[in-house]
Design a protein around this motif. Structure first.
Motif, PDB file in Angstrom:
ATOM      1  N   GLY A  22      17.073  51.680  52.646  1.00  0.00           N
ATOM      2  CA  GLY A  22      15.701  51.290  52.346  1.00  0.00           C
ATOM      3  C   GLY A  22      15.066  50.555  53.512  1.00  0.00           C
ATOM      4  O   GLY A  22      13.887  50.764  53.833  1.00  0.00           O
ATOM      5  N   ILE A  23      15.844  49.688  54.156  1.00  0.00           N
ATOM      6  CA  ILE A  23      15.356  48.985  55.347  1.00  0.00           C
ATOM      7  C   ILE A  23      15.025  49.983  56.447  1.00  0.00           C
ATOM      8  O   ILE A  23      13.987  49.868  57.133  1.00  0.00           O
ATOM      9  CB  ILE A  23      16.414  47.965  55.838  1.00  0.00           C
ATOM     10  N   PHE A  24      15.888  50.978  56.640  1.00  0.00           N
ATOM     11  CA  PHE A  24      15.627  51.975  57.672  1.00  0.00           C
ATOM     12  C   PHE A  24      14.342  52.751  57.370  1.00  0.00           C
ATOM     13  O   PHE A  24      13.572  53.089  58.281  1.00  0.00           O
ATOM     14  CB  PHE A  24      16.811  52.937  57.801  1.00  0.00           C
ATOM     15  N   ALA A  25      14.111  53.043  56.092  1.00  0.00           N
ATOM     16  CA  ALA A  25      12.881  53.747  55.721  1.00  0.00           C
ATOM     17  C   ALA A  25      11.648  52.905  56.036  1.00  0.00           C
ATOM     18  O   ALA A  25      10.633  53.420  56.527  1.00  0.00           O
ATOM     19  CB  ALA A  25      12.909  54.110  54.232  1.00  0.00           C
ATOM     20  N   ARG A  26      11.709  51.601  55.771  1.00  0.00           N
ATOM     21  CA  ARG A  26      10.594  50.720  56.108  1.00  0.00           C
ATOM     22  C   ARG A  26      10.422  50.623  57.621  1.00  0.00           C
ATOM     23  O   ARG A  26       9.302  50.535  58.126  1.00  0.00           O
ATOM     24  CB  ARG A  26      10.827  49.316  55.528  1.00  0.00           C
ATOM     25  N   LEU A  27      11.542  50.654  58.334  1.00  0.00           N
ATOM     26  CA  LEU A  27      11.480  50.610  59.799  1.00  0.00           C
ATOM     27  C   LEU A  27      10.746  51.838  60.342  1.00  0.00           C
ATOM     28  O   LEU A  27       9.922  51.724  61.258  1.00  0.00           O
ATOM     29  CB  LEU A  27      12.905  50.541  60.348  1.00  0.00           C
ATOM     30  N   VAL A  28      11.018  52.985  59.772  1.00  0.00           N
ATOM     31  CA  VAL A  28      10.314  54.204  60.174  1.00  0.00           C
ATOM     32  C   VAL A  28       8.822  54.072  59.881  1.00  0.00           C
ATOM     33  O   VAL A  28       7.973  54.398  60.718  1.00  0.00           O
ATOM     34  CB  VAL A  28      10.908  55.427  59.444  1.00  0.00           C
ATOM     35  N   ALA A  29       8.501  53.576  58.685  1.00  0.00           N
ATOM     36  CA  ALA A  29       7.094  53.453  58.297  1.00  0.00           C
ATOM     37  C   ALA A  29       6.338  52.488  59.198  1.00  0.00           C
ATOM     38  O   ALA A  29       5.182  52.722  59.546  1.00  0.00           O
ATOM     39  CB  ALA A  29       7.004  52.996  56.840  1.00  0.00           C
ATOM     40  N   LEU A  30       6.983  51.394  59.584  1.00  0.00           N
ATOM     41  CA  LEU A  30       6.308  50.366  60.376  1.00  0.00           C
ATOM     42  C   LEU A  30       6.271  50.685  61.864  1.00  0.00           C
ATOM     43  O   LEU A  30       5.343  50.267  62.565  1.00  0.00           O
ATOM     44  CB  LEU A  30       6.996  49.015  60.162  1.00  0.00           C
ATOM     45  N   SER A  31       7.278  51.401  62.367  1.00  0.00           N
ATOM     46  CA  SER A  31       7.356  51.674  63.806  1.00  0.00           C
ATOM     47  C   SER A  31       6.775  53.020  64.201  1.00  0.00           C
ATOM     48  O   SER A  31       6.367  53.217  65.350  1.00  0.00           O
ATOM     49  CB  SER A  31       8.815  51.624  64.271  1.00  0.00           C
ATOM     50  N   GLY A  32       6.774  53.966  63.245  1.00  0.00           N
ATOM     51  CA  GLY A  32       6.346  55.315  63.575  1.00  0.00           C
ATOM     52  C   GLY A  32       7.421  56.122  64.284  1.00  0.00           C
ATOM     53  O   GLY A  32       7.164  57.249  64.716  1.00  0.00           O
ATOM     54  N   ILE A  33       8.633  55.571  64.400  1.00  0.00           N
ATOM     55  CA  ILE A  33       9.740  56.264  65.062  1.00  0.00           C
ATOM     56  C   ILE A  33      10.623  56.916  63.999  1.00  0.00           C
ATOM     57  O   ILE A  33      11.184  56.219  63.142  1.00  0.00           O
ATOM     58  CB  ILE A  33      10.583  55.288  65.905  1.00  0.00           C
ATOM     59  N   ALA A 222       9.429  42.058  62.543  1.00  0.00           N
ATOM     60  CA  ALA A 222       8.337  41.787  61.603  1.00  0.00           C
ATOM     61  C   ALA A 222       8.678  42.178  60.168  1.00  0.00           C
ATOM     62  O   ALA A 222       7.822  42.029  59.276  1.00  0.00           O
ATOM     63  CB  ALA A 222       7.079  42.538  62.057  1.00  0.00           C
ATOM     64  N   LEU A 223       9.879  42.645  59.905  1.00  0.00           N
ATOM     65  CA  LEU A 223      10.221  43.142  58.569  1.00  0.00           C
ATOM     66  C   LEU A 223      10.015  42.095  57.481  1.00  0.00           C
ATOM     67  O   LEU A 223       9.604  42.428  56.367  1.00  0.00           O
ATOM     68  CB  LEU A 223      11.676  43.617  58.538  1.00  0.00           C
ATOM     69  N   HIS A 224      10.315  40.838  57.782  1.00  0.00           N
ATOM     70  CA  HIS A 224      10.204  39.796  56.759  1.00  0.00           C
ATOM     71  C   HIS A 224       8.766  39.553  56.331  1.00  0.00           C
ATOM     72  O   HIS A 224       8.512  38.932  55.309  1.00  0.00           O
ATOM     73  CB  HIS A 224      10.821  38.491  57.262  1.00  0.00           C
ATOM     74  N   GLU A 225       7.810  40.056  57.121  1.00  0.00           N
ATOM     75  CA  GLU A 225       6.394  39.933  56.768  1.00  0.00           C
ATOM     76  C   GLU A 225       5.905  41.114  55.942  1.00  0.00           C
ATOM     77  O   GLU A 225       4.764  41.111  55.475  1.00  0.00           O
ATOM     78  CB  GLU A 225       5.563  39.815  58.049  1.00  0.00           C
ATOM     79  N   ASP A 226       6.758  42.113  55.770  1.00  0.00           N
ATOM     80  CA  ASP A 226       6.423  43.332  55.043  1.00  0.00           C
ATOM     81  C   ASP A 226       6.851  43.175  53.583  1.00  0.00           C
ATOM     82  O   ASP A 226       8.038  43.028  53.289  1.00  0.00           O
ATOM     83  CB  ASP A 226       7.127  44.525  55.702  1.00  0.00           C
ATOM     84  N   ALA A 227       5.888  43.205  52.681  1.00  0.00           N
ATOM     85  CA  ALA A 227       6.180  42.954  51.265  1.00  0.00           C
ATOM     86  C   ALA A 227       7.226  43.918  50.718  1.00  0.00           C
ATOM     87  O   ALA A 227       8.097  43.532  49.932  1.00  0.00           O
ATOM     88  CB  ALA A 227       4.893  43.048  50.451  1.00  0.00           C
ATOM     89  N   ALA A 228       7.172  45.167  51.147  1.00  0.00           N
ATOM     90  CA  ALA A 228       8.112  46.168  50.639  1.00  0.00           C
ATOM     91  C   ALA A 228       9.526  45.956  51.165  1.00  0.00           C
ATOM     92  O   ALA A 228      10.483  46.497  50.605  1.00  0.00           O
ATOM     93  CB  ALA A 228       7.623  47.563  51.010  1.00  0.00           C
ATOM     94  N   ARG A 230      10.870  42.740  51.794  1.00  0.00           N
ATOM     95  CA  ARG A 230      11.428  41.423  51.465  1.00  0.00           C
ATOM     96  C   ARG A 230      12.488  41.487  50.376  1.00  0.00           C
ATOM     97  O   ARG A 230      13.506  40.793  50.440  1.00  0.00           O
ATOM     98  CB  ARG A 230      10.303  40.456  51.089  1.00  0.00           C
ATOM     99  N   THR A 231      12.283  42.322  49.355  1.00  0.00           N
ATOM    100  CA  THR A 231      13.291  42.452  48.299  1.00  0.00           C
ATOM    101  C   THR A 231      14.573  43.046  48.846  1.00  0.00           C
ATOM    102  O   THR A 231      15.683  42.617  48.492  1.00  0.00           O
ATOM    103  CB  THR A 231      12.761  43.325  47.153  1.00  0.00           C
ATOM    104  N   LEU A 232      14.446  44.013  49.742  1.00  0.00           N
ATOM    105  CA  LEU A 232      15.616  44.630  50.349  1.00  0.00           C
ATOM    106  C   LEU A 232      16.377  43.624  51.200  1.00  0.00           C
ATOM    107  O   LEU A 232      17.612  43.551  51.149  1.00  0.00           O
ATOM    108  CB  LEU A 232      15.191  45.826  51.208  1.00  0.00           C
ATOM    109  N   LEU A 233      15.656  42.828  51.979  1.00  0.00           N
ATOM    110  CA  LEU A 233      16.300  41.809  52.803  1.00  0.00           C
ATOM    111  C   LEU A 233      17.044  40.806  51.924  1.00  0.00           C
ATOM    112  O   LEU A 233      18.163  40.387  52.253  1.00  0.00           O
ATOM    113  CB  LEU A 233      15.274  41.098  53.673  1.00  0.00           C
ATOM    114  N   ASP A 234      16.428  40.427  50.810  1.00  0.00           N
ATOM    115  CA  ASP A 234      17.077  39.495  49.893  1.00  0.00           C
ATOM    116  C   ASP A 234      18.368  40.088  49.344  1.00  0.00           C
ATOM    117  O   ASP A 234      19.391  39.392  49.241  1.00  0.00           O
ATOM    118  CB  ASP A 234      16.126  39.142  48.754  1.00  0.00           C
TER     119      ASP A 234
END
Length: 275
Positions: A22-33, A222-228, A230-234
Motif C-alpha cells: 500500500g505504501i508503494f502504491a501511494r509512492l507511485v501516486a505521489l511521485s509519478g514513478i 512527504a508520505l506522513h503528510e499524505d492522509a491515505a 498515515r494509516t499504512l504507516l501506523d
C-alpha cells in the motif's frame, strides 16, 4: 525497464506485506514513478535482490551497503520507527530472545548453550550480536552456532522449538511480528538487546537516474503528510521517512565488524559446523 519495489526485509506477515505494498502504491501516486511490487521470499538469497539493476525502492541492510565497493545502491530514505525504544531516531537494534520458561536472566547465563544466527552479511543477525558479545567474552562463548537461519522469523522458530537457546532478532522485525503475527513470537522474551545502529533503508539501483531518484525520495519524505498513507504507516510502526545519513552507515557497521574480528569474535565461529 520496469522498476521494482520490495519490502523483503520487513515482510514479516501477509498483513505487513499488504501494508508495505500500500505504501508503494501511494509512492507511485505521489511521485509519478511507476513501481511494480516484487516479492522475493526466503530462502531466495537477498543478495540477489540487492544486485538487481531494476531496483526502484527496496529495503537494504546498512552493513552490506557500507561494505560493498562502489557503485553502491542509491539511498532514498530511512524509516523512523514509532515504538519508544527507538528514541525518535532512524535506528534499530537486535533482541536476544529466549523461551519464556528459560532460566536465564542475563545473556551470560546462556553461555555454553547454542546461539542462532541469520546470515554472515546481516548486521542484526550476525554483526551486532558478535559485537555485543565482546562486553562479556574474549572468544565465542556458546557451545554451538545454529544457522544460517536467514530470517528473524526463522530465528524465533528455532528458539521456540529448542533448536537453539538464544537467537538474535532484528528488533524492528520483532516489533512488526508482535503487531501482525504475535503467534510467531508467543512464548519468547527478550533477554538483552544490542546498542542501536542505523536502520535498514530504502534504495534504488546504483545506475538509477536522478530524474527517478529525486521524485521517489521527495515522495517518501512527504508520505506522513499524505492522509491515505498515515494509516499504512501506523500499521507498519513508522512515524515517517527521513533522509539517510550515509556517514553513519559507513562508520558504525564496519567499526563494529572490525572490533569483533580483531578480538577473534566470529559468528559463526571458525571451525564450528553449521547446524
Amino acid at each position: 525497464m520496469q522498476l521494482i519495489a520490495c519490502s523483503r526485509m520487513y515482510d514479516v506477515a501477509p498483513a505487513a506485506r499488504e501494508a508495505w505494498h500500500g505504501i508503494f502504491a501511494r509512492l507511485v501516486a505521489l511521485s509519478g514513478i511507476p513501481l511494480a511490487p516484487f516479492i522475493h521470499q526466503a530462502p531466495a538469497p537477498i543478495e540477489e535482490l540487492w544486485a538487481r539493476p531494476d531496483m526502484g525502492c527496496v529495503f537494504m541492510c546498512g552493513w552490506p551497503w557500507a561494505m560493498d565497493p562502489a557503485p553502491r545502491p542509491v539511498p532514498l530514505a530511512a524509516p523512523l520507527p514509532s515504538p519508544s525504544r527507538y528514541v525518535g531516531k532512524p535506528v534499530y537494534l537486535s533482541d536476544f530472545v529466549v523461551r519464556e520458561d528459560a532460566p536465564y536472566r542475563r545473556l551470560p547465563d546462556a553461555f555454553g548453550g547454542r546461539l542462532g544466527w541469520t546470515v554472515s552479511h546481516s548486521h542484526s543477525g550476525c554483526n551486532a550480536p558478535r559485537h555485543h558479545l565482546l562486553r562479556y567474552a574474549a572468544r565465542f562463548p556458546f557451545a554451538g552456532a545454529v544457522g544460517p537461519l536467514v530470517t528473524p522469523m526463522a530465528v524465533a522458530a528455532a528458539v521456540r522449538e529448542g533448536r537453539c537457546e538464544v537467537g538474535p532478532m532484528d528488533g524492528f522485525a520483532h516489533d512488526l511480528l508482535r503487531r501482525h503475527a504475535p503467534e510467531r513470537v508467543a512464548g519468547l522474551r527478550i533477554l538483552e538487546s544490542t546498542d542501536v545502529a542505523p536502520i535498514p533503508f530504502l534504495v534504488a539501483a546504483p545506475e538509477t537516474p536522478e530524474r527517478i531518484v529525486r521524485p521517489l525520495r521527495a515522495a517518501l519524505l512527504a508520505l506522513h503528510e499524505d492522509a491515505a498513507s498515515r494509516t499504512l504507516l501506523d500499521q507498519l510502526l513508522v512515524r515517517r521517512f527521513v533522509p539517510v545519513e550515509e556517514a553513519a552507515y559507513l562508520r558504525l557497521g564496519p567499526t563494529w565488524a572490525a572490533a569483533a574480528e580483531k578480538a577473534g569474535m566470529e559468528l559463526p565461529p571458525r571451525g564450528m559446523a553449521a547446524a
